[in-house]
Design a protein around this motif. Structure first.
Motif, PDB file in Angstrom:
ATOM      1  N   ASP A   1      42.201  26.500  48.145  1.00 55.44           N
ATOM      2  CA  ASP A   1      41.836  27.306  46.982  1.00 55.44           C
ATOM      3  C   ASP A   1      42.421  28.711  47.122  1.00 55.44           C
ATOM      4  O   ASP A   1      42.116  29.412  48.094  1.00 55.44           O
ATOM      5  CB  ASP A   1      40.309  27.382  46.867  1.00 55.44           C
ATOM      6  CG  ASP A   1      39.844  28.050  45.588  1.00 55.44           C
ATOM      7  OD1 ASP A   1      40.677  28.620  44.862  1.00 55.44           O
ATOM      8  OD2 ASP A   1      38.624  28.008  45.306  1.00 55.44           O
ATOM      9  N   PRO A   2      43.253  29.151  46.181  1.00 58.97           N
ATOM     10  CA  PRO A   2      43.841  30.493  46.305  1.00 58.97           C
ATOM     11  C   PRO A   2      42.830  31.608  46.053  1.00 58.97           C
ATOM     12  O   PRO A   2      43.057  32.747  46.468  1.00 58.97           O
ATOM     13  CB  PRO A   2      44.934  30.493  45.231  1.00 58.97           C
ATOM     14  CG  PRO A   2      44.474  29.495  44.215  1.00 58.97           C
ATOM     15  CD  PRO A   2      43.751  28.436  45.000  1.00 58.97           C
ATOM     16  N   MET A   3      41.713  31.306  45.360  1.00 63.15           N
ATOM     17  CA  MET A   3      40.697  32.325  45.075  1.00 63.15           C
ATOM     18  C   MET A   3      39.305  31.768  45.372  1.00 63.15           C
ATOM     19  O   MET A   3      38.505  31.539  44.463  1.00 63.15           O
ATOM     20  CB  MET A   3      40.796  32.781  43.613  1.00 63.15           C
ATOM     21  CG  MET A   3      42.093  33.499  43.271  1.00 63.15           C
ATOM     22  SD  MET A   3      42.083  34.175  41.598  1.00 63.15           S
ATOM     23  CE  MET A   3      40.817  35.425  41.760  1.00 63.15           C
TER      24      MET A   3
ATOM     25  N   TYR B   1      35.954  46.878  38.418  1.00 63.13           N
ATOM     26  CA  TYR B   1      36.750  47.548  37.387  1.00 63.13           C
ATOM     27  C   TYR B   1      37.806  46.595  36.817  1.00 63.13           C
ATOM     28  O   TYR B   1      38.266  45.670  37.498  1.00 63.13           O
ATOM     29  CB  TYR B   1      37.415  48.795  37.962  1.00 63.13           C
ATOM     30  CG  TYR B   1      36.437  49.921  38.186  1.00 63.13           C
ATOM     31  CD1 TYR B   1      36.224  50.893  37.214  1.00 63.13           C
ATOM     32  CD2 TYR B   1      35.697  49.997  39.373  1.00 63.13           C
ATOM     33  CE1 TYR B   1      35.311  51.920  37.415  1.00 63.13           C
ATOM     34  CE2 TYR B   1      34.778  51.012  39.583  1.00 63.13           C
ATOM     35  CZ  TYR B   1      34.584  51.966  38.599  1.00 63.13           C
ATOM     36  OH  TYR B   1      33.670  52.974  38.791  1.00 63.13           O
ATOM     37  N   MET B   2      38.149  46.826  35.571  1.00 62.61           N
ATOM     38  CA  MET B   2      39.143  45.987  34.920  1.00 62.61           C
ATOM     39  C   MET B   2      40.506  46.155  35.590  1.00 62.61           C
ATOM     40  O   MET B   2      40.850  47.230  36.086  1.00 62.61           O
ATOM     41  CB  MET B   2      39.256  46.327  33.430  1.00 62.61           C
ATOM     42  CG  MET B   2      37.937  46.240  32.673  1.00 62.61           C
ATOM     43  SD  MET B   2      37.170  44.608  32.791  1.00 62.61           S
ATOM     44  CE  MET B   2      35.418  45.038  32.737  1.00 62.61           C
ATOM     45  N   ALA B   3      41.279  45.071  35.603  1.00 59.25           N
ATOM     46  CA  ALA B   3      42.641  45.139  36.135  1.00 59.25           C
ATOM     47  C   ALA B   3      43.457  46.121  35.291  1.00 59.25           C
ATOM     48  O   ALA B   3      43.181  46.336  34.109  1.00 59.25           O
ATOM     49  CB  ALA B   3      43.282  43.755  36.113  1.00 59.25           C
ATOM     50  N   ALA B   4      44.458  46.733  35.899  1.00 59.01           N
ATOM     51  CA  ALA B   4      45.261  47.752  35.213  1.00 59.01           C
ATOM     52  C   ALA B   4      45.831  47.225  33.901  1.00 59.01           C
ATOM     53  O   ALA B   4      46.414  46.129  33.857  1.00 59.01           O
ATOM     54  CB  ALA B   4      46.384  48.218  36.135  1.00 59.01           C
ATOM     55  N   LYS B   5      45.612  47.983  32.807  1.00 62.08           N
ATOM     56  CA  LYS B   5      46.131  47.653  31.481  1.00 62.08           C
ATOM     57  C   LYS B   5      45.682  46.267  31.019  1.00 62.08           C
ATOM     58  O   LYS B   5      46.441  45.525  30.383  1.00 62.08           O
ATOM     59  CB  LYS B   5      47.664  47.746  31.473  1.00 62.08           C
ATOM     60  CG  LYS B   5      48.193  49.130  31.793  1.00 62.08           C
ATOM     61  CD  LYS B   5      49.708  49.158  31.774  1.00 62.08           C
ATOM     62  CE  LYS B   5      50.223  50.554  32.127  1.00 62.08           C
ATOM     63  NZ  LYS B   5      51.710  50.615  32.122  1.00 62.08           N
ATOM     64  N   HIS B   6      44.451  45.929  31.359  1.00 66.21           N
ATOM     65  CA  HIS B   6      43.920  44.618  30.967  1.00 66.21           C
ATOM     66  C   HIS B   6      42.444  44.774  30.647  1.00 66.21           C
ATOM     67  O   HIS B   6      41.794  45.731  31.082  1.00 66.21           O
ATOM     68  CB  HIS B   6      44.125  43.612  32.107  1.00 66.21           C
ATOM     69  CG  HIS B   6      43.891  42.187  31.715  1.00 66.21           C
ATOM     70  ND1 HIS B   6      44.582  41.582  30.683  1.00 66.21           N
ATOM     71  CD2 HIS B   6      43.049  41.243  32.223  1.00 66.21           C
ATOM     72  CE1 HIS B   6      44.175  40.314  30.578  1.00 66.21           C
ATOM     73  NE2 HIS B   6      43.247  40.094  31.495  1.00 66.21           N
TER      74      HIS B   6
ATOM     75  N   ALA C   1      47.560  36.454  40.512  1.00 70.42           N
ATOM     76  CA  ALA C   1      46.422  37.217  39.996  1.00 70.42           C
ATOM     77  C   ALA C   1      46.469  38.669  40.456  1.00 70.42           C
ATOM     78  O   ALA C   1      46.780  38.969  41.612  1.00 70.42           O
ATOM     79  CB  ALA C   1      45.115  36.583  40.446  1.00 70.42           C
ATOM     80  N   GLN C   2      46.157  39.550  39.515  1.00 67.05           N
ATOM     81  CA  GLN C   2      45.985  40.968  39.828  1.00 67.05           C
ATOM     82  C   GLN C   2      44.514  41.298  39.604  1.00 67.05           C
ATOM     83  O   GLN C   2      43.971  41.044  38.527  1.00 67.05           O
ATOM     84  CB  GLN C   2      46.864  41.826  38.915  1.00 67.05           C
ATOM     85  CG  GLN C   2      46.650  43.326  39.101  1.00 67.05           C
ATOM     86  CD  GLN C   2      47.385  44.132  38.043  1.00 67.05           C
ATOM     87  OE1 GLN C   2      48.230  43.605  37.330  1.00 67.05           O
ATOM     88  NE2 GLN C   2      47.037  45.402  37.925  1.00 67.05           N
ATOM     89  N   VAL C   3      43.864  41.859  40.600  1.00 71.32           N
ATOM     90  CA  VAL C   3      42.424  42.108  40.544  1.00 71.32           C
ATOM     91  C   VAL C   3      42.178  43.611  40.499  1.00 71.32           C
ATOM     92  O   VAL C   3      42.824  44.388  41.214  1.00 71.32           O
ATOM     93  CB  VAL C   3      41.708  41.498  41.774  1.00 71.32           C
ATOM     94  CG1 VAL C   3      40.199  41.728  41.689  1.00 71.32           C
ATOM     95  CG2 VAL C   3      42.000  40.003  41.859  1.00 71.32           C
TER      96      VAL C   3
END
Length: 488
Positions: free
Chosen positions: A203-205, A383-388, A400-402
């Motif tokens: 599982d990657p996450m 917190y929300m991912a950058a610009k998302h 994935a960007q977290v």
């Protein structure tokens, strides 16, 4: 742990297996010696499991004596319920089609002995069916109808009804099965209890990273709990343990739910318990539950094909559409136009009769409160991912960007946030939950209650450190000790 094979007549069992005693059903049911034994694993190979037969009572009384029978009475009822065969999970259906696609005849019979068949190409299907209908010997019948294979019948095979040309294979399978069980049994006397941690190494996450898992193991060992990492292939070993801790993303149509259901029926302390999985993994259920109990949420509409064109009368754009069993921000879409809404909604309705539409409430972060046994354990701001607009942003390649996080001591978190989280969890149960809450000025909106919440090293444990893992293990220890006292 002592191991017994119970048959109607010991002459029916033609194999000699080291460390396994064979006895008759009559002996097991009537001899007081067996009723007083502790730590027994029992394999019921009687000729019939019908209601009130000898085979039925062997498993029924084994459960009442604190023994661990296979099959359980619950499995017997499942095998006797034809309707259950129609409730094939997508995972099972895919496995059936893939495994049987090359067969020429339109009917096929699969004999399963301790989760195995002669032909190795059927091993995955055998193991999956063994997890669903855990009995030592079963026979499954399949039929191809309109180009698709269907499981039409599954029933136990008694020891005296095994074909003669299968006996050599059964002898090897049984010897290997029981040999593996003896090798895997914990033998470390300093540990009082045994904990299985279910995980997916690919599982990657995962819900917990390797460092966090190591901390769980360390905390458990310090309390006298031996731990072992298990995977979905270890379903038939659950009876070896006292506790199951699922550290794998859970779904109802999935082996994680099967593990939870089986573990609970075996008397294991189970986190996540099957009821929590059922309730938390379906956002339609949560929406109704929270609304009924007046817990503030974003304006929510349950969407189906009958009201598809009316949702826009209640919600403005942009709006959020959620697949009922979505997790980790997957299956959650923001739609900005009527065309986009209809396209996404129709796609989701292909796999679910209902879905969730919700007003979009933009915030820079979500509160996450970890709760176990009605107690707040940790508080984080995700917190929300950058610009998302979500915490996790996945690109077209699945990378994935977290967003960043900020851990806060429970005593320093806003009391009303803690209060809302505890109220929501009380509606679900007494398990281990992660509660997501949005805050706009002084208003709070409960987004969802998650079973199987994240615990990653350096994130959720930033304040409590190793004590967080110890608190979780202490709760599980109290529960297993309470169950032992009630049983004996």
């Amino acid at each position: 742990m002592q191991t017994f094979i119970v048959v109607n007549n010991p002459d029916d069992w033609l194999f000699d297996i080291d460390g396994v005693e064979v006895l008759s059903a009559w002996e097991y049911l009537t001899n007081p010696y067996y009723s007083k034994l502790k730590g027994v694993q029992l394999f019921n190979l009687c000729r019939s499991y019908m209601y009130q037969s000898y085979g039925y009572y062997v498993s029924l009384l084994a459960s009442s004596r604190g023994h661990k029978p296979l099959p359980t009475v619950m499995t017997m009822q499942d095998l006797a319920t034809p309707g259950l065969l129609r409730v094939a999970t997508p995972e099972l259906d895919h496995l059936i089609q893939k495994t049987l696609e090359s067969l020429q005849p339109d009917t096929f019979t699969l004999s399963i002995y301790f989760g195995r068949n002669f032909a190795k190409r059927y091993d995955k299907l055998c193991r999956h069916l063994y997890r669903l209908f855990e009995a030592p010997f079963v026979r499954a019948n399949f039929e191809r109808i309109a180009g698709r294979w269907h499981l039409t019948h599954i029933a136990p095979i008694s020891a005296n009804n095994v074909p003669e040309d299968h006996r050599e294979f059964i002898a090897l399978s049984a010897q290997e099965y029981f040999s593996k069980r003896r090798q895997s049994l914990p033998r470390r006397s300093k540990y009082r209890y045994d904990l299985a941690i279910l995980h997916d190494p690919d599982d990657p996450m995962p819900p917990s990273d390797p460092k966090a898992i190591a901390k769980f193991i360390k905390a458990a060992n310090a309390l006298g709990i031996a731990t072992e990492m298990i995977t979905k292939d270890d379903y038939n070993r659950l009876s070896e343990f006292d506790m199951l801790f699922i550290r794998e993303t859970t779904h109802v149509n999935h082996h994680t739910y099967q593990f939870a259901r089986r573990a609970e029926s075996e008397g294991l302390v189970t986190i996540d318990d099957p009821q929590s999985i059922l309730r938390c993994t379906n956002k339609v259920y949560l929406a109704e539950l929270l609304q009924t109990n007046r817990v503030p949420t974003p304006h929510t509409v349950i969407v189906h094909r009958g009201n598809l064109d009316n949702v826009e009368e209640e919600l403005d754009y942009p709006m959020i559409l959620k697949q009922p069993d979505s997790s980790f921000s997957q299956g959650v879409k923001k739609v900005n136009t009527p065309k986009e809404y209809r396209t996404v909604a129709l796609q989701m309705l292909e796999t679910s009769a209902l879905l969730i539409a919700q007003e979009f409430i933009p915030t820079t972060f979500d509160w996450r409160i970890g709760v176990f046994d009605h107690q707040p354990l940790y508080v984080c701001k995700y917190y929300m991912a950058a610009k998302h607009w979500q915490i996790i942003k996945s690109d077209s390649n699945g990378k994935a960007q977290v967003g960043r996080f900020e851990a806060i001591a429970v005593e320093h978190a806003p009391p009303k946030v803690i209060k809302m989280a505890l109220k929501a969890c009380d509606l679900i149960g007494d398990g281990f939950y992660g509660v997501d809450i949005k805050q706009v000025d002084n208003k709070l909106y409960l987004i969802e209650v998650n079973d199987n919440p994240n615990i990653d090293a350096g994130v959720e444990d930033s304040i409590e450190k190793d004590e967080l893992y110890s608190r979780i293990m202490r709760i599980m220890l109290r529960r297993v000790e309470r169950r032992k006292e009630q049983r004996y």
